[in-house]
Write an enzyme that holds these catalytic residues in place. Structure first.
Site, mmCIF file in Angstrom:
data_model
loop_
_atom_site.group_PDB
_atom_site.id
_atom_site.type_symbol
_atom_site.label_atom_id
_atom_site.label_comp_id
_atom_site.label_asym_id
_atom_site.label_seq_id
_atom_site.Cartn_x
_atom_site.Cartn_y
_atom_site.Cartn_z
ATOM 1 N N ASN A 91 0.814 -1.212 0.000
ATOM 2 C CA ASN A 91 0.000 0.000 0.000
ATOM 3 C C ASN A 91 0.852 1.268 0.000
ATOM 4 O OD1 ASN A 91 -2.489 1.398 0.062
ATOM 5 N ND2 ASN A 91 -2.188 1.791 2.240
ATOM 6 N N TYR A 140 6.879 0.258 8.626
ATOM 7 C CA TYR A 140 6.154 1.497 8.341
ATOM 8 C C TYR A 140 7.135 2.611 7.941
ATOM 9 C CZ TYR A 140 3.842 5.941 9.253
ATOM 10 O OH TYR A 140 3.380 7.225 9.150
#
Ligand code: UDP
Length: 331
Positions: A91, A140
């Site tokens: 993503n 992340y």
């Protein structure tokens, strides 16, 4: 000016869309509503869709002559990124490349990217300036840094100019009370404390009191959402005016740290005005939390002419509390 705001139905994106609309810009929001809310995308034209959908992206860029793109749509939970890195690389990296590629194809050359203090990893010194090494310690942070890195090469090869803004702790709410923070699940300190005060949550747990800080709790740099958005607006204008070019990165914070305990104390005083109280529990350290994260935002101030308007924690908490009271239906 027509601006595509990807992730404009989320917390930061929705405040950005409001600011842009109020400044007379035409805004199209692209959001898959996975973590955003239709009701928050009330200031722009909402297109529900995903960055993985390259056919949709092509159509969108054919239908609109975008002058610039702002990208807020990302997965942003550190813990989740450790357990499911594929989700983060797909993503946050792969889908972002879809977006950059369609921009290149359609000659859209101005891009503002939501980046994060997590790209720095464990701080070697604070406050953290742009010269600090970027060595993320979780997927992340790594996923965001990969995009920052790609943006440098896209600038050189394709003339795509960008500003990556590395947020420290975004918080607060629209001072007019129309928008605010909504995450499900909520993981951030200030909304969690406020939910404990409003009764939507039983208590707040302090994640560790044995850090090497004055009171033993972690220190963070809390930056008001309105100030965060105004930095984006200035960065966009500087790109469009040609004052900035290439692939730049700026750190955004107030340069002042508050400990978890200090935040709790400020919240306690403010919610007491509404006769609300707060139950505090003690917990273990949360994995991956550095003791102190404070930004040096000198560069953003210099290059963008940015000046935070709501730098004090009391104002930040007051705005966030007004929003929480609305959600919890406290008069
Ligand atoms: N924190 C806490 N209890 C909570 C949530 C957060 O003590 O329920 C602490 C967390 O350990 C960190 C600080 O509050 O030191 C800010 O955490 P948050 O998740 O809001 O932002 P982060 O700094 O992780 O981006």
């Amino acid at each position: 000016m027509v601006i595509l705001v990807v992730g404009g139905a989320g917390y930061i994106g929705s405040h950005m869309v409001k600011q842009l609309s109020k400044a007379g810009k035409q805004v199209v929001v692209l959001d898959n509503l996975s973590t955003g809310f239709r009701e928050l995308a009330c200031y722009g034209q909402l297109v529900v869709g995903d960055l993985a959908d390259t056919v949709l992206l092509e159509r969108l860029f054919r239908e609109h002559q975008f002058d610039a793109v702002m990208h807020f749509a990302a997965c942003s939970l550190v813990g989740e990124s450790v357990g499911d890195p594929a989700k983060y690389y797909r993503n946050n990296v792969s889908n972002t490349l879809n977006l950059l590629d369609v921009m290149v194809r359609h000659h859209v050359r101005h891009f503002i990217f939501s980046s994060t203090a997590a790209t720095f990893g464990e701080p070697e010194y604070t406050p953290i300036d742009e010269a600090h090494p970027q060595a993320p310690i979780n997927p992340y942070g790594a996923s965001k840094l990969m995009v920052e890195r790609a943006l440098q090469d896209y600038a050189t090869a394709y003339g795509l100019n960008s500003v990556s803004l590395r947020y420290f702790n975004a918080c607060g709410a629209d001072p007019e009370g129309v928008l605010g923070e909504c995450h499900d699940p909520e993981t951030h300190l200030i909304p969690l404390i406020l939910q404990a005060a409003s009764g939507r949550r039983k208590s707040i747990t302090v994640f560790g009191r044995d850090y090497p800080t004055e009171d033993g709790t972690c220190i963070r740099d809390y930056i008001h959402i309105e100030d965060l958005c105004s930095a984006h607006a200035l960065a966009l204008q500087a790109l469009v005016d040609g004052e900035l070019s290439g692939a730049l990165g700026f750190n955004l914070g107030n340069g002042q740290g508050y400990s978890v305990q200090e935040v709790i104390d400020v919240v306690k005083d403010i919610v007491a005005e509404d006769s609300c109280e707060l139950a505090v529990e003690e917990g273990e350290r949360r994995a991956g939390d550095p003791a102190r994260l404070v930004a040096d935002a000198t560069q953003a101030k210099k290059a963008l002419g940015w000046q935070p308007q709501y730098a004090d924690l009391i104002t930040i908490v007051r705005h966030a509390w007004a929003w929480e009271k609305k959600l919890a239906r406290i008069q």
